[in-house]
Scaffold this motif. Structure first.
Motif, mmCIF file in Angstrom:
data_model
loop_
_atom_site.group_PDB
_atom_site.id
_atom_site.type_symbol
_atom_site.label_atom_id
_atom_site.label_comp_id
_atom_site.label_asym_id
_atom_site.label_seq_id
_atom_site.Cartn_x
_atom_site.Cartn_y
_atom_site.Cartn_z
ATOM 1 N N ASN A 126 1.010 -0.914 0.136
ATOM 2 C CA ASN A 126 0.316 -0.076 -0.048
ATOM 3 C C ASN A 126 0.308 1.488 -0.001
ATOM 4 O O ASN A 126 2.296 1.297 0.044
ATOM 5 C CB ASN A 126 -0.720 0.037 1.223
ATOM 6 N N ASP A 144 -5.851 5.074 -2.184
ATOM 7 C CA ASP A 144 -4.580 4.229 -1.357
ATOM 8 C C ASP A 144 -3.744 5.329 -1.403
ATOM 9 O O ASP A 144 -2.939 5.653 -1.796
ATOM 10 C CB ASP A 144 -4.162 3.101 -1.573
ATOM 11 N N ASN A 162 -6.671 3.239 7.115
ATOM 12 C CA ASN A 162 -5.746 2.729 5.786
ATOM 13 C C ASN A 162 -6.173 1.368 5.742
ATOM 14 O O ASN A 162 -6.204 0.213 6.776
ATOM 15 C CB ASN A 162 -4.611 2.886 5.861
#
Lengths: 297, 413
Positions: free
Chosen positions: B116, B153, B314
């Motif tokens: 990520n 992202d 996240n």
């Protein structure tokens, strides 16, 4: 008994020698003490000087990280690299020493170049070539590591050939030995200790490598350094990392002891050589002459 | 110890990756690659017999065990062999992909990467990811299409170039034995640190965890996360950052060792916490706290510290390199990993304790039941509690600017 009683240390000299030896042993062993403690520590909190809980959790965790297959792959990789880099280094050193190569200085510098290059840059660069040439990753790793090991093996073998007397080979040829016999019965026994040292260094290069194995290996070779580095990057794995680090130290130490053993008997054989230089009396294996303890001290 | 693929190892890896990307951009034949598959049955058919190499951060033994013992057998039922390649840094996996693409190889050895943030953005800029394939995955139906964490992202649009895997929440934890009355806001944490000199510190940016802590302080001194624009601009940086660095410089003398030195990463910070040298730690992977308390690494009184101002959350993903030689197999792995069974199994605190990316509300009653009956961790509250008032990540461009500002404005002060 080839050593003279004149060189055997006695009295105060002997004590000093023993003390220095003991100090050196402690000096080398001390860094491993925390590793051994950590390996059997299930809990160790600041500021306690010793682990607060003992156990074998670290060993179980290390096995869970894949210690055994990683260890086996590392041993195999080290042996293959040593098996290739050692004879190549010996050939290069012999050619350089006995002047069959023009501009030996330039060639020596070229051979040493891989040590000077930053490995990361070299590896990324060479990997593009290997990939373009469709070299299988595992073979690529071996090729690159052999190149990285060559400076070491060549250097060790050059030192050995520097003190090597070609006249033994000539004498054997005069007495009717075939080239293969000269190689097997004169040449190899005389350079055996240096070969062992060179192979040890080549093994170490492959044994401890991380970056070549990751980048060139493309994940096909998950060796011990990859597993140790991965585990060391996490928290709470200290015992497992200690176990794996000890596992990584043991083979080189064993090999070093083996090299020292070969070196010892090799020197003794070399000293005996002039009195038994006839091909049919030369033993194929120098270790067939047991070295009495202290003979080579 | 991380639940997020991490480690901006800026030094060697990225310094070399940048010129490589430039070269790759010229050489890559499969620019903006997308899948050739039209339907899932064709994927299943091709996947049979393929071997998939999943490259992931290898320092988390729970994560390793989950992949080896639970995910790999599950995909084996589809005839797919899953091999895990441990790396210390996700950038190593990307470097391998960039090198292969640069060499013109379309039979790459990296089939999936746990990724990520910055690494995803770097790969996307270099056209290294296969895109537009996640819509094919049947398991995607159980995710919320409007979930902002799955749409972008760290500010980079996902665009079907990676399949969601799990969610993470930046979390502070404290030793309740040492702090009977914990602070409830981030500003309160900083005040507590000044009232208790030497008992608090944070990893030095650009470490992933130290970096996110600095961003949280930025939100705090700016009057809340909403006051910091997610998109980076020099104006916003110049306006907001002086207050941040003033506050952190003021705090520094009260830190562990007087702020003369900082832990290098989350593992070192955690070691200080485990050794009772500090009383507050922080992590992007709160799931691991349960295990660290259970095995005695962390103090038994370790408790998660919920903050009124919320923390950053996240998601992390499985990226599929454009040159993978097992595209179908990799898709099957991503699909199985996203299935209800696997997401529940992975959420078990004693397995890995990672938060699901599925939209639990949209699941059938039977499936929702599976998540509802997950045992509660004695240390870590559920995702609903952890993610209360959560805010999204700033755009990836903020990160290097804030880290560099910290180095010159706080470290070298």
């Amino acid at each position: 008994m080839t050593s003279s009683t004149l060189t055997t240390p006695r009295g105060p000299g002997r004590i000093v020698r023993l003390a220095v030896t003991a100090l050196l042993v402690v000096w080398f062993a001390l860094p491993f003490l925390p590793l051994v403690l950590w390996a059997f520590a299930d809990g160790w909190s600041f500021p306690s000087p010793l682990p607060t809980a003992w156990g074998v959790q670290g060993i179980q965790d290390a096995l869970g990280f894949g210690l055994l297959p990683g260890f086996a792959r590392s041993v195999l990789l080290g042996l293959v690299v040593a098996a290739i880099a050692t004879p190549l280094g010996a050939l290069a050193a012999r050619a350089l020493t006995f002047g069959t190569v023009p501009f030996p200085r330039t060639f020596s510098a070229l051979l040493l170049a891989p040590i000077a290059l930053p490995p990361f840059a070299a590896v990324l660069g060479v990997n593009v070539l290997l990939l373009r040439a469709y070299i299988p990753p595992a073979i690529g790793v071996v090729v690159v590591l052999v190149v990285l090991a060559l400076p070491y093996t060549t250097f060790v073998m050059r030192t050995a050939y520097g003190g090597y007397d070609l006249s033994y080979e000539e004498e054997a040829r005069l007495l009717g030995a075939a080239p293969a016999q000269v190689l097997r019965r004169v040449h190899l026994p005389m350079i055996a200790p240096a070969l062992a040292r060179a192979a040890f260094l080549a093994f170490l290069v492959a044994w401890s490598d991380y970056i070549v194995t990751v980048i060139v290996g493309g994940g096909e070779l998950v060796t011990l350094p990859l597993i140790v580095a991965g585990a060391a990057a996490g928290l709470g794995n200290d015992a497992a990392v200690a176990v794996m680090s000890l596992g990584a130290v043991i083979p080189p130490v064993l090999l070093l002891l083996a090299v020292l053993a070969v070196g010892g008997s090799g020197r003794a054989t070399g000293k005996r050589r002039p009195s038994s230089a006839l091909p049919n009396t030369i033993s194929a294996a120098p270790s067939a002459h047991p070295t009495t303890s202290g003979a080579s001290a | 110890m991380s639940s997020t693929p991490r480690r901006y190892r800026r030094s060697a890896a990225l310094a070399l990756a940048v010129p490589l990307i430039a070269l790759t951009a010229c050489a890559a034949p499969e620019s903006s690659a997308s899948t050739a598959y039209e339907d899932w049955d064709a994927v299943l058919e091709d996947a049979e017999g393929q071997t998939v190499q999943l490259w992931m951060y290898g320092g988390d033994d729970q994560g390793n065990a989950y992949v080896d013992d639970i995910l790999a057998p599950a995909v084996a039922e589809y005839g797919v062999t899953l091999e895990r390649v441990p790396v210390t840094d996700t950038a190593d996996a990307l470097n391998r992909v960039f090198t292969e693409i640069q060499a013109g190889r379309d039979d790459g050895t990296v089939d999936l990467i746990w990724v990520n943030g910055d690494n995803f953005r770097t790969g996307k800029e270099a056209d290294a990811w296969l895109c537009g394939w996640t819509d094919l995955l049947p398991s995607m139906a159980a995710t919320d299409p409007d979930d902002p964490l799955l749409q972008s992202d760290f500010g980079t649009p996902v665009d079907g170039c990676e399949a969601p895997w799990q969610k993470a929440q930046f979390t502070l934890a404290y030793n309740a034995e040492a702090i009977p009355n914990p602070p409830t806001t981030l500003a309160g944490v900083l005040d507590w640190a000044e009232a208790n000199p030497g008992r608090f510190t944070y990893p030095a940016p650009p470490d992933f965890t130290g970096s996110v802590f600095v961003r949280e302080v930025l939100a705090s001194v700016s009057g809340g996360a909403d006051e910091v624009p997610a998109a980076y601009s020099d104006e916003a940086f110049d306006e907001l950052s002086p207050a941040l660095y003033d506050r952190l410089s003021e705090l520094a003398p009260s830190l562990w060792r007087g702020g003369d030195t900082y832990p290098a990463n989350e593992a070192e910070l955690g070691q200080l916490f485990a050794d009772r040298q500090i009383d507050i730690t922080m992590t992007y992977g709160p799931a691991t706290l349960t295990d660290l308390v259970a095995d005695g690494t962390y103090p038994p009184e370790t408790t998660v510290l919920p903050l009124e101002d919320g923390t950053v959350g996240n998601a992390s993903f499985l990226g599929l390199p454009a040159n993978s030689d097992s595209v179908a197999g990799a898709m099957v792995v991503a699909n199985v990993a996203l299935s209800v069974e696997q997401q529940v199994a992975k959420a078990q605190p004693d397995v890995w304790g990672q938060f699901t990316v599925l939209d639990i509300e949209s699941l059938s009653d039977a499936d929702r039941e599976l998540f509802d009956t997950l045992p509660e961790s004695p240390v870590v509250p559920g995702y609903e509690v952890l993610s209360e008032n959560a805010h999204g990540e700033l755009a990836a461009e903020w990160v290097p600017a804030l880290d560099e500002g910290w180095r010159t404005g706080v470290l070298d002060r």
